[in-house]
Design a protein around this motif. Sequence first.
Motif, PDB file in Angstrom:
ATOM      1  N   SER A 139       0.839  -1.194   0.000  1.00 16.37           N
ATOM      2  CA  SER A 139       0.000   0.000   0.000  1.00 16.37           C
ATOM      3  C   SER A 139       0.876   1.247   0.000  1.00 16.37           C
ATOM      4  CB  SER A 139      -0.896  -0.013   1.232  1.00 16.37           C
ATOM      5  OG  SER A 139      -1.520   1.238   1.356  1.00 16.37           O
ATOM      6  N   ALA A 140       1.933   1.199   0.818  1.00 19.64           N
ATOM      7  CA  ALA A 140       2.802   2.366   0.930  1.00 19.64           C
ATOM      8  C   ALA A 140       3.551   2.639  -0.374  1.00 19.64           C
ATOM      9  CB  ALA A 140       3.785   2.156   2.075  1.00 19.64           C
ATOM     10  N   GLY A 193       3.894   3.130  -3.911  1.00 19.64           N
ATOM     11  CA  GLY A 193       2.947   3.382  -4.993  1.00 19.64           C
ATOM     12  C   GLY A 193       3.578   4.314  -6.006  1.00 19.64           C
ATOM     13  N   LEU A 194       2.726   4.957  -6.768  1.00 27.07           N
ATOM     14  CA  LEU A 194       3.230   5.869  -7.790  1.00 27.07           C
ATOM     15  C   LEU A 194       4.121   6.928  -7.158  1.00 27.07           C
ATOM     16  CD1 LEU A 194      -0.168   6.288  -9.632  1.00 27.07           C
ATOM     17  CD2 LEU A 194       1.754   4.849 -10.312  1.00 27.07           C
ATOM     18  N   GLY A 195       3.764   7.339  -5.933  1.00 25.00           N
ATOM     19  CA  GLY A 195       4.499   8.392  -5.237  1.00 25.00           C
ATOM     20  C   GLY A 195       5.979   8.082  -5.056  1.00 25.00           C
ATOM     21  N   ASN A 196       6.303   6.817  -4.811  1.00 21.90           N
ATOM     22  CA  ASN A 196       7.708   6.466  -4.603  1.00 21.90           C
ATOM     23  C   ASN A 196       8.505   6.609  -5.883  1.00 21.90           C
ATOM     24  OD1 ASN A 196       5.912   4.926  -2.806  1.00 21.90           O
ATOM     25  ND2 ASN A 196       7.841   4.340  -1.859  1.00 21.90           N
ATOM     26  N   TYR A 213      -6.783   7.537  -8.948  1.00 22.41           N
ATOM     27  CA  TYR A 213      -5.518   6.785  -8.857  1.00 22.41           C
ATOM     28  C   TYR A 213      -5.533   5.637  -9.871  1.00 22.41           C
ATOM     29  CZ  TYR A 213      -1.431   5.161  -6.110  1.00 22.41           C
ATOM     30  OH  TYR A 213      -0.176   4.813  -5.681  1.00 22.41           O
ATOM     31  N   TYR A 229       2.092  11.047   2.630  1.00 20.44           N
ATOM     32  CA  TYR A 229       1.493  10.494   1.420  1.00 20.44           C
ATOM     33  C   TYR A 229       2.042   9.103   1.169  1.00 20.44           C
ATOM     34  CZ  TYR A 229      -0.026  10.099  -3.392  1.00 20.44           C
ATOM     35  OH  TYR A 229      -0.617   9.687  -4.545  1.00 20.44           O
ATOM     36  N   SER A 230       3.361   8.999   1.326  1.00 22.91           N
ATOM     37  CA  SER A 230       4.007   7.765   0.938  1.00 22.91           C
ATOM     38  C   SER A 230       3.635   6.592   1.841  1.00 22.91           C
ATOM     39  CB  SER A 230       5.515   7.982   0.934  1.00 22.91           C
ATOM     40  OG  SER A 230       6.149   6.910   0.310  1.00 22.91           O
ATOM     41  N   SER A 237       0.825   6.076   3.249  1.00 23.49           N
ATOM     42  CA  SER A 237      -0.626   5.853   3.249  1.00 23.49           C
ATOM     43  C   SER A 237      -1.214   5.964   4.657  1.00 23.49           C
ATOM     44  CB  SER A 237      -1.005   4.473   2.690  1.00 23.49           C
ATOM     45  OG  SER A 237      -0.350   4.159   1.507  1.00 23.49           O
ATOM     46  N   PHE A 257      -5.492   7.719   6.190  1.00 24.30           N
ATOM     47  CA  PHE A 257      -6.551   7.460   5.211  1.00 24.30           C
ATOM     48  C   PHE A 257      -7.474   6.351   5.705  1.00 24.30           C
ATOM     49  CE2 PHE A 257      -2.961   8.604   2.481  1.00 24.30           C
ATOM     50  CZ  PHE A 257      -3.521   9.482   1.599  1.00 24.30           C
ATOM     51  N   ILE A 265      -6.454   3.401   5.859  1.00 19.41           N
ATOM     52  CA  ILE A 265      -5.975   2.172   5.220  1.00 19.41           C
ATOM     53  C   ILE A 265      -5.288   1.255   6.222  1.00 19.41           C
ATOM     54  CG2 ILE A 265      -4.288   1.258   3.586  1.00 19.41           C
ATOM     55  CD1 ILE A 265      -4.761   3.674   1.877  1.00 19.41           C
ATOM     56  N   LEU A 289      -6.774   0.875  -1.060  1.00 25.07           N
ATOM     57  CA  LEU A 289      -7.786   1.934  -0.999  1.00 25.07           C
ATOM     58  C   LEU A 289      -9.184   1.322  -1.093  1.00 25.07           C
ATOM     59  CD1 LEU A 289      -6.079   4.474  -3.416  1.00 25.07           C
ATOM     60  CD2 LEU A 289      -6.740   4.996  -1.077  1.00 25.07           C
TER      61      LEU A 289
HETATM   62  N1  PHE Z   1       1.364   5.586  -0.758  1.00 20.94           N
HETATM   63  C1  PHE Z   1       0.990   5.696  -2.112  1.00 20.94           C
HETATM   64  C2  PHE Z   1       2.088   6.209  -2.978  1.00 20.94           C
HETATM   65  O1  PHE Z   1       3.148   6.561  -2.530  1.00 20.94           O
HETATM   66  C3  PHE Z   1      -0.119   6.623  -2.370  1.00 20.94           C
HETATM   67  C4  PHE Z   1      -1.337   6.251  -1.723  1.00 20.94           C
HETATM   68  C5  PHE Z   1      -1.906   7.116  -0.899  1.00 20.94           C
HETATM   69  C6  PHE Z   1      -1.869   5.034  -1.949  1.00 20.94           C
HETATM   70  C7  PHE Z   1      -3.030   6.749  -0.285  1.00 20.94           C
HETATM   71  C8  PHE Z   1      -2.977   4.666  -1.335  1.00 20.94           C
HETATM   72  C9  PHE Z   1      -3.545   5.554  -0.499  1.00 20.94           C
HETATM   73  O2  PHE Z   1       1.917   6.283  -4.166  1.00 20.94           O
END
Ligand code: PHE
Length: 501
Positions: free
Chosen positions: A21-22, A24-27, A102, A231-232, A234, A237, A239, A338
């Motif tokens: 979950s952590a 994701g696209l953000g990394n 997303y 954000y990274s 998660s 939220f 989650i 999510l």
């Molecule tokens: N953590 C995920 C990322 O770094 C982003 C994300 C946020 C995913 C919230 C799920 C929920 O891309």
Amino acid sequence: MSKNRGEWGSRIGFIMAAIGSAIGLGNIWRFPYTVASNGGGAFLIPYLVALLTAGIPILILEFGLGHKIRNSAPGVFGSLNKKWQVFGWWQAAISFVITTYYVVVIAWAMSYFLFSFNLGWGSDPKGFLFGDFLKLTDSPMSLGGLNFKVAIPLSIVWAVNYIVPVLGVKNGIEKANKILMPMLVVSLLIMVVRGLTLPGAIDGLDYYFKPDFSKLADGRVWLAAYGQVFYSLSIAFGIMLAYSSYLPKESDIVNNAFITGFGNCSFSLLSGIAVFSILGYMAKSQGVPVQEVASAGVGLAFIVFPKAINALPGMNSLFAVMFFGSLVFAGISSSISLVETFSSSIADRFNMSRIKALSISCGIGYLVSMIFATGAGLYILDIVDHYINNYGVALAGLIEIVMLAWFFNLESIRSYVNPLSDFQVGKWWNICLKYITPALLGIMTILNIRTDLKIPYEGYSIEAIAKYGGFFVLGSFVIAVIMLKVESTYHSISSKVKEVM
Ligand code: PHE
């Protein structure tokens, strides 16, 4: 409360899902650029501080609460204080809104994965992305009809996000992550090796890591670090509450939180090495400084990377497959979390089967996400992402921390997790959650509001911002209130039915 909520089959299964979950696209597309533009190597200091004072302490808090109360966000907050239940629904609603766009980015990545085999973006990736592929209109206000090039892969992504959780916590989510995570790590390692062996890689790394310690005096750099960590990981939220509610009774909480936090952070660092070594190569082959080609987000993944891939000396397709495959794997493991968050909230609160809750919530989510598959999709996505992140996520984080640290007995969670864990958390944990994190999140929120009031985000028209940003952010509040009302009606009807019987 539904009795059969499912459980992880193994500790490693839970860790893989939480890290899944952590990561994701953000990394891949956010972290590298954030580092480079906030002091390079020096940024790692605020980043580490943010991880240790906010990221990991909140993970411990959420893992502890989810494990103790064994329910999803509305149930967890509702059981602490009946009035807080609406906040739990708000977290579920934010997760819902984020999912709707997303998954669209994952759908783009999936299409690019297919284009990778023959470098289908051609010699002009920018023209290809905005024209041939996204059929971008000239303003967010003109939708331009449904674009099947996006709608079809989007349907496939939704199908995966529906089927995996339907198969269950252990047989679906855990299994999927046990396959996706190793594949992701292997592709990343291959990209790192390929990147580092290219000429010019060192210039890219120099740009990425070169420490500029004077930046440490700039408050915005510290805020960027906290934002990235939130954000990274998660967190805030709902989650991690949902995921930890499926942990067996005897589970180490503190260690799991450290493993998740550091696992995610190591992945980010490595993906920065892959990204910047390739950018270094591209800059060298074009004879420009790295700074000129560096970017983040959609531009990095779908314009700069295709260009860099075109320029590789060989095995271009293989590299492209690895890169877009990684985006898809990283994205899916996050989007599944999510989906699980809002659907488990419905299943838990309405005593509904998982499959029914998933069918309803994914069905609605699927329809809503079609707006991002129109010709204005990219604009709308950009606006919604900005506002939901700045006002949904940061604010939800702030409220969660203030409620739990100031109006709830934090000590009870510390004394709950410590006997379960190998590693004991000390008083530092309370201090971080009570003072440091709320102060920083508070400043972050105020600064965000100030910037947005001064200049409309990215120069979009006020009309477009109000329509999409306002609609989705206010929408998340409205969904939360409606869910709370529906739930109380449901409970009063079902208790009357029980009386009659
Ligand atoms: N953590 C995920 C990322 O770094 C982003 C994300 C946020 C995913 C919230 C799920 C929920 O891309």
